[in-house]
Design a protein around this motif. Sequence first.
Motif, PDB file in Angstrom:
ATOM      1  N   VAL A  33      62.121 -20.885   4.773  1.00  0.00           N
ATOM      2  CA  VAL A  33      61.792 -21.264   3.400  1.00  0.00           C
ATOM      3  C   VAL A  33      62.832 -20.689   2.447  1.00  0.00           C
ATOM      4  N   GLY A  34      63.397 -21.575   1.623  1.00  0.00           N
ATOM      5  CA  GLY A  34      64.390 -21.131   0.650  1.00  0.00           C
ATOM      6  C   GLY A  34      63.811 -20.922  -0.736  1.00  0.00           C
ATOM      7  N   GLN A  35      62.881 -21.773  -1.155  1.00  0.00           N
ATOM      8  CA  GLN A  35      62.318 -21.695  -2.495  1.00  0.00           C
ATOM      9  C   GLN A  35      60.881 -22.172  -2.477  1.00  0.00           C
ATOM     10  N   VAL A  36      60.046 -21.505  -3.260  1.00  0.00           N
ATOM     11  CA  VAL A  36      58.678 -21.943  -3.512  1.00  0.00           C
ATOM     12  C   VAL A  36      58.484 -21.939  -5.020  1.00  0.00           C
ATOM     13  N   ALA A  37      57.975 -23.039  -5.551  1.00  0.00           N
ATOM     14  CA  ALA A  37      57.811 -23.137  -7.008  1.00  0.00           C
ATOM     15  C   ALA A  37      56.575 -23.952  -7.337  1.00  0.00           C
ATOM     16  N   ILE A  38      55.996 -23.630  -8.473  1.00  0.00           N
ATOM     17  CA  ILE A  38      54.935 -24.449  -9.067  1.00  0.00           C
ATOM     18  C   ILE A  38      55.511 -25.013 -10.349  1.00  0.00           C
ATOM     19  N   TRP A  39      55.499 -26.314 -10.471  1.00  0.00           N
ATOM     20  CA  TRP A  39      56.100 -26.967 -11.637  1.00  0.00           C
ATOM     21  C   TRP A  39      54.993 -27.185 -12.667  1.00  0.00           C
ATOM     22  N   HIS A  40      55.009 -26.383 -13.721  1.00  0.00           N
ATOM     23  CA  HIS A  40      53.916 -26.356 -14.690  1.00  0.00           C
ATOM     24  C   HIS A  40      54.077 -27.456 -15.745  1.00  0.00           C
ATOM     25  N   ILE A  41      53.795 -28.672 -15.334  1.00  0.00           N
ATOM     26  CA  ILE A  41      53.920 -29.816 -16.247  1.00  0.00           C
ATOM     27  C   ILE A  41      52.567 -30.371 -16.683  1.00  0.00           C
ATOM     28  N   ASN A  42      51.484 -29.833 -16.121  1.00  0.00           N
ATOM     29  CA  ASN A  42      50.170 -30.436 -16.380  1.00  0.00           C
ATOM     30  C   ASN A  42      49.118 -29.449 -16.857  1.00  0.00           C
ATOM     31  N   ALA A  43      48.889 -28.394 -16.097  1.00  0.00           N
ATOM     32  CA  ALA A  43      47.758 -27.506 -16.364  1.00  0.00           C
ATOM     33  C   ALA A  43      47.838 -26.843 -17.731  1.00  0.00           C
ATOM     34  N   ASP A  44      49.046 -26.599 -18.240  1.00  0.00           N
ATOM     35  CA  ASP A  44      49.207 -25.943 -19.546  1.00  0.00           C
ATOM     36  C   ASP A  44      49.147 -26.916 -20.714  1.00  0.00           C
ATOM     37  N   GLU A  45      49.228 -28.193 -20.441  1.00  0.00           N
ATOM     38  CA  GLU A  45      49.321 -29.184 -21.508  1.00  0.00           C
ATOM     39  C   GLU A  45      47.940 -29.631 -21.985  1.00  0.00           C
ATOM     40  N   PRO A  46      47.793 -29.941 -23.280  1.00  0.00           N
ATOM     41  CA  PRO A  46      46.502 -30.464 -23.769  1.00  0.00           C
ATOM     42  C   PRO A  46      46.153 -31.783 -23.095  1.00  0.00           C
TER      43      PRO A  46
END
Length: 556
Positions: free
Chosen positions: A515-528
């Motif tokens: 595994v080189g990278q693990v990420a959570i792309w925060h495009i939804n949960a923080d948005e209204p």
Amino acid sequence: MLRRLAGCLAILLVSLGAGGFARADCQAGSGITLQAIKGVGMAPLASGRQVTVVGTVTAVFMAPRALGGFFLQQGGMGGRPPEGIFVYQPQRGGSANPAVGERVVLSARTGRYRGRIQLERVTRTLVCGPDRALRAWPLSLPAKSVQLQRLEDVLVRVPARLTVTSNYQLAHYGTLGLSVDGRLFQPENGTGAVAGRSAGILLDDGSYHAVPRPIPYLNGTGTRRLGSALINLTGVLTKAFGRWRIQPSIEPRFRDTNPRPARPARRAGALRLASFNMENYFINRGGRGAESAAAFRRQQRKLVEAIVALDADVLALHEVENRHRAVAALVRAINTASPSEARYLAAAAGADYGSGAIRTVLLYREQRLVPRSVWINEDSVFTRPPIAADFRRLDGEPATVGVVAAHLKSKGGCRARGDSDQGRGCWGRLRRRQAAALSQWLKRLQAAVDQPRFLLMGDLNSYPGEAAVQTLLSAGLRDLIAERVAPADRYTYVYHGYAGYLDHALATVALADAVGQVAIWHINADEPRYLGYTNPRAKPTFYRSSDHDPVVVDLR
């Protein structure tokens, strides 16, 4: 000069309407105290009593659809907090409105609105001049109920930095949930070291009307993300609809301390795997998902924007309508928006599986991978069966990798007894059985293809400290999010203001080193949520394309 004359004229007009008030009435001690009206240490005055009150205007909410009045307070000397009260006077407007900081004498009747004591039916008003001693009372949060009650209707200032922890009702009621010492995290998320505490109050917008226009508190890009900071909040502390709230007297100052993130960078040659809950992608109307054809087009466009931007070679997609046509429509839409070398095929595309309304789908890029085997787990413990594939890479290492995509039973739909809510949502026992079945199945898959490198990705509807995830970790899987993602970023979903990760990436020991990278792309949960597809005016971007954030794992 004209503005000064207009102000003098307004004072003159108000004074002419004073009906017998004299300057002597402006002195402290004139009229009745707010303590007597509200019953501090005694019985409150009955509704309908005519009273004369001297006090200072602390906040005015006279705009259309606003509260329809202003707040008045007395006292605040000698270290004792002042008393405040709301004056309901919706018929006034323009230059006749009282100004913040003015000391006034008024004659009105006592009244109640939803149980709250207020003044109403104002008959006479005299402006006495500015109260230069007016200061907002400092409020430390969170505060005990008795402290808040003592400051009800009083002008307060919160010196501590606050964090926006809920925007769920922003477009509906104009409110934001707040926390101190950082945002809120689910207790079993493993992120207690960075978790804040609930402030116990809401930031309101000076109105109790629903559907505010315009929506308040947005930044220049039209959003107000969770994690934003709020500095020196000043306003009147009130309680309405069962919740304490601050009606701001000064425009709140936000800092975008959690800005919209760039998509996870991808190293050349890396194999990218991603998991994404699609929040009910249904091509048929009348059930889950979009309620109209137009809403479905908005939903599909936002989802496709997100998927194309993810640029994953393998996609585990959840909450897709359990029909062949729905899977085909989704793949077609993604491929239409993708270059020819990045198009997808669906593993087990023609298979019927599962009795539920939704299914989990596994997509892969045919120019990078070839599935050697595909399996569907038909164990009766699952209503939406997990799907797995053992892939051979056409380039790069590791040469083979197995992927299991799963979506465990949700926390909703509680029943009265049995596997009910044990403090972690419902169906915890069932999820634990499903997790045990998953771990046994994974061992059989590894043995069947003599392939130790597997990644389990999916919406497990369990936080990392809950029994279902712990069952999988006890079987030897490694939690890549806990190992590779910073604590403050470990969330894919927000429920009632509390963040946590329900979506997981669990690797076998043999795969973890690749595994080189693990990420959570925060495009939804923080948005209204009003930025989602249900809003006809929502922009066709990937922001709030779902209620879950996608999880990304890159293999070297």
